[in-house]
Design a protein around this motif. Structure first.
Motif, PDB file in Angstrom:
ATOM      1  N   ASP A  43       0.848  -1.189   0.000  1.00  0.00           N
ATOM      2  CA  ASP A  43       0.000   0.000   0.000  1.00  0.00           C
ATOM      3  C   ASP A  43       0.881   1.237   0.000  1.00  0.00           C
ATOM      4  O   ASP A  43       1.089   1.890   1.019  1.00  0.00           O
ATOM      5  CB  ASP A  43      -0.914  -0.027   1.233  1.00  0.00           C
ATOM      6  CG  ASP A  43      -1.831   1.186   1.275  1.00  0.00           C
ATOM      7  OD1 ASP A  43      -1.952   1.877   0.238  1.00  0.00           O
ATOM      8  OD2 ASP A  43      -2.410   1.437   2.339  1.00  0.00           O
ATOM      9  N   ASP A  47       0.669   4.321  -1.164  1.00  0.00           N
ATOM     10  CA  ASP A  47       0.196   5.651  -0.784  1.00  0.00           C
ATOM     11  C   ASP A  47      -0.505   5.630   0.589  1.00  0.00           C
ATOM     12  O   ASP A  47      -1.124   6.604   0.996  1.00  0.00           O
ATOM     13  CB  ASP A  47      -0.708   6.253  -1.864  1.00  0.00           C
ATOM     14  CG  ASP A  47      -1.944   5.408  -2.106  1.00  0.00           C
ATOM     15  OD1 ASP A  47      -2.105   4.368  -1.417  1.00  0.00           O
ATOM     16  OD2 ASP A  47      -2.743   5.773  -2.985  1.00  0.00           O
ATOM     17  N   ASP A  55      -3.257   4.510   1.810  1.00  0.00           N
ATOM     18  CA  ASP A  55      -4.663   4.895   1.960  1.00  0.00           C
ATOM     19  C   ASP A  55      -5.495   3.744   2.536  1.00  0.00           C
ATOM     20  O   ASP A  55      -6.708   3.811   2.610  1.00  0.00           O
ATOM     21  CB  ASP A  55      -5.248   5.374   0.622  1.00  0.00           C
ATOM     22  CG  ASP A  55      -5.379   4.247  -0.388  1.00  0.00           C
ATOM     23  OD1 ASP A  55      -4.764   3.173  -0.167  1.00  0.00           O
ATOM     24  OD2 ASP A  55      -6.088   4.434  -1.392  1.00  0.00           O
ATOM     25  N   PHE A 115      -5.828   0.781   1.288  1.00  0.00           N
ATOM     26  CA  PHE A 115      -6.257  -0.150   0.244  1.00  0.00           C
ATOM     27  C   PHE A 115      -5.095  -0.446  -0.704  1.00  0.00           C
ATOM     28  O   PHE A 115      -4.240   0.406  -0.905  1.00  0.00           O
ATOM     29  CB  PHE A 115      -7.411   0.438  -0.587  1.00  0.00           C
ATOM     30  CG  PHE A 115      -8.672   0.619   0.189  1.00  0.00           C
ATOM     31  CD1 PHE A 115      -9.573  -0.428   0.317  1.00  0.00           C
ATOM     32  CD2 PHE A 115      -8.960   1.840   0.785  1.00  0.00           C
ATOM     33  CE1 PHE A 115     -10.746  -0.260   1.047  1.00  0.00           C
ATOM     34  CE2 PHE A 115     -10.127   2.017   1.520  1.00  0.00           C
ATOM     35  CZ  PHE A 115     -11.026   0.964   1.656  1.00  0.00           C
ATOM     36  N   ILE A 116      -5.108  -1.636  -1.276  1.00  0.00           N
ATOM     37  CA  ILE A 116      -4.147  -1.925  -2.340  1.00  0.00           C
ATOM     38  C   ILE A 116      -4.880  -1.771  -3.662  1.00  0.00           C
ATOM     39  O   ILE A 116      -5.807  -2.524  -3.962  1.00  0.00           O
ATOM     40  CB  ILE A 116      -3.563  -3.347  -2.197  1.00  0.00           C
ATOM     41  CG1 ILE A 116      -2.808  -3.474  -0.862  1.00  0.00           C
ATOM     42  CG2 ILE A 116      -2.638  -3.653  -3.368  1.00  0.00           C
ATOM     43  CD1 ILE A 116      -2.381  -4.887  -0.528  1.00  0.00           C
ATOM     44  N   SER A 117      -4.496  -0.756  -4.411  1.00  0.00           N
ATOM     45  CA  SER A 117      -5.161  -0.509  -5.696  1.00  0.00           C
ATOM     46  C   SER A 117      -4.663  -1.514  -6.728  1.00  0.00           C
ATOM     47  O   SER A 117      -3.652  -2.191  -6.510  1.00  0.00           O
ATOM     48  CB  SER A 117      -4.834   0.909  -6.173  1.00  0.00           C
ATOM     49  OG  SER A 117      -3.450   1.002  -6.422  1.00  0.00           O
ATOM     50  N   GLU A 123      -1.148  -0.648  -7.579  1.00  0.00           N
ATOM     51  CA  GLU A 123      -0.197  -1.036  -6.532  1.00  0.00           C
ATOM     52  C   GLU A 123       0.030  -2.547  -6.540  1.00  0.00           C
ATOM     53  O   GLU A 123       1.114  -3.029  -6.275  1.00  0.00           O
ATOM     54  CB  GLU A 123      -0.700  -0.594  -5.152  1.00  0.00           C
ATOM     55  CG  GLU A 123      -0.551   0.895  -4.916  1.00  0.00           C
ATOM     56  CD  GLU A 123      -1.290   1.380  -3.669  1.00  0.00           C
ATOM     57  OE1 GLU A 123      -0.908   2.424  -3.146  1.00  0.00           O
ATOM     58  OE2 GLU A 123      -2.267   0.715  -3.236  1.00  0.00           O
TER      59      GLU A 123
END
Ligand SMILES: [Ca+2]
Ligand SMILES: [Ca+2]
Length: 210
Positions: free
Chosen positions: A191, A193, A195, A197-199, A202
Motif C-alpha cells: 500500500d 500511498d 490509503d 487499500f491496495i489498488s 499497486e
C-alpha cells in the motif's frame, strides 16, 4: 560544458550501436501439442514443468527433473527471470500438456560465467514438458479473485479472506493472529500511498522483481 558533452558522447554512441546488434534469440521447437488448450502461458503465470537440460556442445545432460528431482516437476514463474532469460522468452503462449525443445544461446542462459556443471559460453538445449499453468500471485486474475466487491481496490478484509482460503487449500490450520500480522506486513509493503487499500496499480506493479 562542451567537455562534459564529449565524455557523454561515446557512451551514447555505444548505446545506439548496441541496439543495432540483433538480440540473441531462443530457438523454439514445438514437439507435441495437446488437442485441447484452454489457456496459454503469459508473463506472471506459474508453470509446473518437467525438464531435461543438455549442453549443445557434447550432449551432456546437466539436469533432469525425472532423474535428479525424484521424478517431481518444478514450479517457476514466467517472465520474472526466476529461471534463465531463455525460459522467459521460450515458454510463452504454451498450452498445458505441450512439449517444447528450446535451444538457448549463452547470452540468454548462464553466459560468460557458466554455472555448476555448465561451462562458460554454453548453448543449452532443453526438453520441456508443461504440466500445469496457474495464475501467478501478481496476475490480473488473482486481483479480480481477491477483489470481492469489485471496487478495484483490496481492503484488509479482502486480503485476509483470500489468505484464509489459500491457507485452507494447502491444508494449513487457520490462525487469526497470524493472518493479522501477515495482512499488516503485506499492506506495509504494497500500500504505497498508505490509503488503507491496495489498488490494482499497486498490486500489479512489480517493484524490483523484473
Ligand atoms: Ca475491494
Ligand atoms: Ca493504496
Amino acid at each position: 560544458m562542451m567537455e562534459r558533452l564529449l565524455l557523454v558522447l561515446p557512451a551514447l554512441l555505444a548505446c545506439v550501436s548496441g541496439a543495432l546488434i540483433p538480440e540473441p534469440e531462443v530457438q523454439i521447437k514445438v514437439m507435441e501439442k495437446p488437442f485441447i488448450c484452454r489457456r496459454k502461458t503469459k508473463n506472471g503465470d506459474m508453470l509446473l514443468v518437467h525438464f531435461e537440460g543438455f549442453l549443445e556442445s557434447n550432449g551432456t545432460r546437466f539436469h533432469s527433473t525425472y532423474a535428479d528431482n525424484n521424478n517431481q516437476p518444478v514450479w517457476f514463474t514466467l517472465g520474472i527471470r526466476e529461471a534463465i532469460k531463455g525460459w522467459d522468452k521460450g515458454l510463452k503462449d504454451m498450452c498445458a500438456g505441450e512439449k517444447r525443445k528450446l535451444i538457448v544461446p549463452p547470452a540468454l542462459a548462464y553466459g560468460k560465467e557458466g554455472k555448476g556443471k555448465i561451462p562458460p559460453e554454453s548453448t543449452l538445449v532443453f526438453d520441456i514438458h508443461l504440466i500445469e499453468i496457474r495464475n501467478g500471485p501478481r496476475s490480473h486474475e488473482s486481483f479480480q479473485e481477491m477483489d470481492l466487491n469489485d471496487d478495484w481496490k483490496l481492503s484488509k478484509e479482502e486480503v485476509k479472506a483470500y489468505l484464509k482460503v489459500e491457507f485452507e487449500k494447502h491444508g494449513s490450520s487457520v490462525n487469526e493472529t497470524h493472518h493479522e500480522v501477515l495482512v499488516e506486513s503485506i499492506f506495509e509493503k504494497e500500500d504505497e500511498d498508505s490509503d488503507g487499500f491496495i489498488s490494482a496499480r499497486e498490486f500489479t506493479y512489480v517493484h524490483d522483481e523484473l
